[in-house]
Structure formats: structure tokens, C-alpha cells
Design a protein around this motif. Sequence first.
Motif, short mmCIF file in Angstrom:
data_model
loop_
_atom_site.label_atom_id
_atom_site.label_comp_id
_atom_site.label_asym_id
_atom_site.label_seq_id
_atom_site.Cartn_x
_atom_site.Cartn_y
_atom_site.Cartn_z
N TYR A 11 0.88 -1.35 0.54
CA TYR A 11 0.13 -0.12 -0.16
C TYR A 11 0.71 1.00 -0.17
N LEU A 12 0.58 2.65 -1.27
CA LEU A 12 1.49 3.09 -1.11
C LEU A 12 1.03 4.16 -0.19
N ALA A 13 1.97 5.55 -0.70
CA ALA A 13 1.04 7.09 0.03
C ALA A 13 0.45 7.60 -1.16
N THR A 14 1.21 6.76 -2.87
CA THR A 14 0.18 8.19 -3.45
C THR A 14 0.01 6.62 -4.61
N SER A 15 -0.43 6.94 -5.52
CA SER A 15 -0.57 5.90 -6.77
C SER A 15 0.71 6.00 -7.84
N ALA A 16 1.33 6.46 -7.24
CA ALA A 16 3.13 6.47 -8.44
C ALA A 16 3.83 4.91 -7.52
N LEU A 17 4.53 4.48 -8.21
CA LEU A 17 5.34 3.29 -7.39
C LEU A 17 6.60 3.50 -7.12
N ASP A 18 7.03 4.61 -6.94
CA ASP A 18 7.96 5.20 -6.22
C ASP A 18 7.40 6.04 -5.12
N ALA A 19 6.41 5.85 -4.58
CA ALA A 19 5.74 6.19 -3.31
C ALA A 19 6.14 5.96 -2.28
N ASP A 20 6.23 6.08 -0.93
CA ASP A 20 6.27 5.45 0.26
C ASP A 20 5.73 4.16 0.62
N TYR A 73 -12.00 14.39 2.59
CA TYR A 73 -11.60 13.65 3.66
C TYR A 73 -12.19 12.60 4.41
N ASP A 74 -12.90 11.52 3.97
CA ASP A 74 -13.11 10.13 4.77
C ASP A 74 -12.18 9.93 5.41
N VAL A 75 -12.12 8.80 5.60
CA VAL A 75 -11.00 8.10 5.86
C VAL A 75 -11.51 5.93 6.18
N SER A 76 -10.78 5.60 5.05
CA SER A 76 -11.63 4.90 4.32
C SER A 76 -10.41 4.02 4.37
N PHE A 77 -10.53 2.84 2.68
CA PHE A 77 -9.93 1.69 2.89
C PHE A 77 -8.16 2.65 2.61
N LEU A 78 -7.24 1.65 2.43
CA LEU A 78 -5.54 2.76 1.92
C LEU A 78 -6.12 1.98 -0.01
N LYS A 79 -6.44 2.75 -0.67
CA LYS A 79 -6.33 2.96 -1.77
C LYS A 79 -5.24 2.61 -3.06
N HIS A 80 -4.05 2.93 -2.10
CA HIS A 80 -3.37 2.76 -3.41
C HIS A 80 -2.08 1.57 -3.24
N GLU A 81 -3.24 0.37 -3.57
CA GLU A 81 -3.05 -0.82 -3.95
C GLU A 81 -2.64 -1.93 -4.47
N PHE A 82 -0.99 -2.80 -3.91
CA PHE A 82 -0.23 -3.36 -5.56
C PHE A 82 0.31 -4.92 -5.29
N PHE A 83 -0.17 -4.73 -5.93
CA PHE A 83 0.03 -6.78 -6.27
C PHE A 83 1.09 -7.02 -6.98
N PHE A 84 2.63 -8.48 -6.38
CA PHE A 84 3.43 -8.22 -7.12
C PHE A 84 3.28 -9.48 -6.78
N GLU A 85 4.31 -10.62 -7.50
CA GLU A 85 4.29 -11.82 -7.64
C GLU A 85 5.63 -12.12 -7.32
N LYS A 86 5.95 -13.77 -6.98
CA LYS A 86 7.60 -13.97 -7.11
C LYS A 86 7.35 -15.48 -7.33
N LEU A 87 7.70 -16.56 -7.74
CA LEU A 87 7.91 -18.35 -8.47
C LEU A 87 8.59 -18.34 -7.66
N ALA A 88 9.08 -18.86 -6.28
CA ALA A 88 9.98 -19.68 -5.84
C ALA A 88 10.24 -21.03 -5.31
N ASP A 89 11.54 -22.08 -5.20
CA ASP A 89 11.19 -22.99 -5.00
C ASP A 89 10.98 -23.06 -3.58
#
Length: 93
Positions: A11-20, A73-89
Motif C-alpha cells: 500500500y503506497l502513499a500515492t498511486s506512483a510506484l516510487d511512492a513510500d 477527507y473521509d477515512v476508509s481503506f488504503l486505496k493505492h494497493e499494488f500486488f506483486f508476485e514471485k515464483l520460488a522453489d
Amino acid sequence: MSTRQQVLVLYLATSALDADVVGWSLYDGTGLTTPTAGDSDKPPYTSGVHALEDGWRLFQAAQLIPPYPGHEYDVSFLKHEFFFEKLADTGVA
């Protein structure tokens, strides 16, 4: 060797992938780690770009939906959600 999926949700601070990173979850299909392993107060990466640089593959980003008028300014879910995957042995034949 048997291969399993690992899923990282950032979950990032903004919609940018380089956000915190402001929140995260890690799901390990290999069974080699536990959800409470490691330092849970520190995110595994500081941004989505750092996850990409470490080999995680981005497969879903949150849809950007503007707030309804008067609800900016309503408080709700974290909206900047990114899903990543790795395949591991798993290390098991």
C-alpha cells in the motif's frame, strides 16, 4: 524442485510506484516463512520500484477512483494497493 507463488501486497502513499510504502502484507505459498517472521514494523521495501528491482512482478494496481464530492477527507481503506508476485522453489522434489 517444486515451485510456489509468493504474493506481496504494498500500500503506497500515492498511486506512483516510487511512492513510500505505508502498509504491506506478504503471503508465502512455499510454506518456508511465517507471517510473523522478521521485523513486522519495517516494510520489506521502501517503494514499489524497489520491489520490482528485487525481482517481484507487478500484476495488479488499484483502480484510481476519485472521491465523491464532500467525501474528500473521509477515512476508509488504503486505496493505492499494488500486488506483486514471485515464483520460488520450495526445495522439495
